[in-house]
Design a protein around this motif. Sequence first.
Motif, short mmCIF file in Angstrom:
data_model
loop_
_atom_site.label_atom_id
_atom_site.label_comp_id
_atom_site.label_asym_id
_atom_site.label_seq_id
_atom_site.Cartn_x
_atom_site.Cartn_y
_atom_site.Cartn_z
N GLU A 190 0.82 -1.20 0.00
CA GLU A 190 0.00 0.00 0.00
C GLU A 190 0.86 1.26 0.00
OE1 GLU A 190 -2.74 -0.13 3.23
OE2 GLU A 190 -3.52 -2.13 2.71
N GLU A 191 0.25 2.38 -0.36
CA GLU A 191 0.97 3.65 -0.42
C GLU A 191 1.53 3.98 0.97
OE1 GLU A 191 0.23 8.34 -1.65
OE2 GLU A 191 -1.35 6.84 -1.97
N GLY A 192 2.79 4.38 0.99
CA GLY A 192 3.44 4.72 2.24
C GLY A 192 4.11 3.56 2.94
N GLN A 193 3.87 2.34 2.46
CA GLN A 193 4.50 1.17 3.04
C GLN A 193 5.81 0.84 2.31
OE1 GLN A 193 1.23 -1.76 2.90
NE2 GLN A 193 1.14 -1.61 5.14
N LEU A 194 6.66 0.10 2.98
CA LEU A 194 7.94 -0.31 2.39
C LEU A 194 7.78 -1.65 1.69
CD1 LEU A 194 10.19 0.50 5.48
CD2 LEU A 194 9.92 1.90 3.42
N PRO A 195 8.28 -1.78 0.47
CA PRO A 195 8.15 -3.06 -0.22
C PRO A 195 9.06 -4.12 0.36
CG PRO A 195 9.46 -1.53 -1.53
CD PRO A 195 8.92 -0.74 -0.36
N VAL A 196 8.57 -5.35 0.40
CA VAL A 196 9.39 -6.49 0.79
C VAL A 196 10.12 -6.96 -0.46
CG1 VAL A 196 9.36 -8.87 1.61
CG2 VAL A 196 7.85 -7.17 2.65
N GLU A 197 11.42 -6.78 -0.48
CA GLU A 197 12.18 -7.02 -1.70
C GLU A 197 13.60 -7.45 -1.35
OE1 GLU A 197 13.87 -4.22 -5.29
OE2 GLU A 197 11.80 -3.85 -4.58
N ALA A 198 14.05 -8.53 -1.97
CA ALA A 198 15.40 -9.03 -1.72
C ALA A 198 16.45 -8.04 -2.20
CB ALA A 198 15.59 -10.38 -2.42
N ASN A 199 17.49 -7.87 -1.40
CA ASN A 199 18.66 -7.06 -1.74
C ASN A 199 18.37 -5.58 -1.92
OD1 ASN A 199 20.19 -9.51 -1.86
ND2 ASN A 199 19.32 -9.87 -3.88
N LYS A 200 17.27 -5.12 -1.35
CA LYS A 200 16.93 -3.70 -1.42
C LYS A 200 17.46 -2.93 -0.21
CE LYS A 200 12.97 -0.50 -1.73
NZ LYS A 200 13.60 0.31 -2.78
#
Length: 322
Positions: free
Chosen positions: A31-41
């Motif tokens: 959702e807007e304002g949330q942090l994405p769950v992403e490998a190596n980010k």
Amino acid sequence: MELKRANDAEIGKKGRFVRQNNQFIATFGQEEGQLPVEANKYRLLWAPVCPWAHRAVIVRSVLGLDKVISLGTADPIRPKLDHIDWAFTLDENDVDPVLGIHYIGEAYLNADPTYDKRPTVPALVDIETKKVVENDYHNLTYYFERDWKELHKAGAPDLFPEELEEEIRELNDIIFHDINNGVYKAGFARSQEAYEEAYNAVFDRLDWLEERLSQQRYLHGNQLTDSDVRLYTTLARFDVAYYGAFHVNKRRLIDYPNLWAYARDLYQTPGFGDTTDFDGIKKHYFLSTHIDTTEEKIKILPKGPDTSIWLEPSGRAEKFHN
């Protein structure tokens, strides 16, 4: 604005230590304002001396997130600056090799040029922007355990099971106030009243936990959970640092049969002992803590205690075998 200076103690009424609030408290999601769950980010910045950071590193290791979240390690000795900070003096040229910064405070100022609190660990930094995006140590392990589940290694334990969530949160709150932060409230107190109040709370709660752990292997039965991670990081520092440096000296951890065996059981579990730096912990708490009533006192690094005893068998698995 400038980062907080070393003599700006977090002291409240009647000399009580009042820990500063966290500023970067975004949640993870799509959702807007949330942090994405992403490998190596992201890169997780920590100092092995810090119990709040240590628990995030333990969970990262236990769940296999060390494969997708890199780790930056700060020196246990704070740099000699006109403000409180953490330095990457363990790295070549005193620079974090991924973020290219000398101090953790730089990542905070990248995120907010007006930031004027202490730069704290753990700090989760977006590698591309070099900005701190999360420093909420209260919830970071919950996020790793729940929101990052799709990136857990095969066979990773469920440290935050939904059926135990209410009990885990309730116990974690008790552990935080009376144990995790309790030793700091004793050690950083600026009045006898505040010190004794915190001292009594710490040992009353340790007695309570000693009894609880006489009946079961872990804090929530025979299942390792987030609560065990949180208690462990204080227990690991108790005899080597808090007992002497923070004057919580009624009893040592090794004087509690169940707590001491429990702590050794965890220490010998992958992710716990292999992320515990006793030497760094001692250096920080005896040579480099940021609140001190005698700024110019001579500081001595204790030789003991003997930490090899952490490898002695705990007997907990056999005692509570189902």
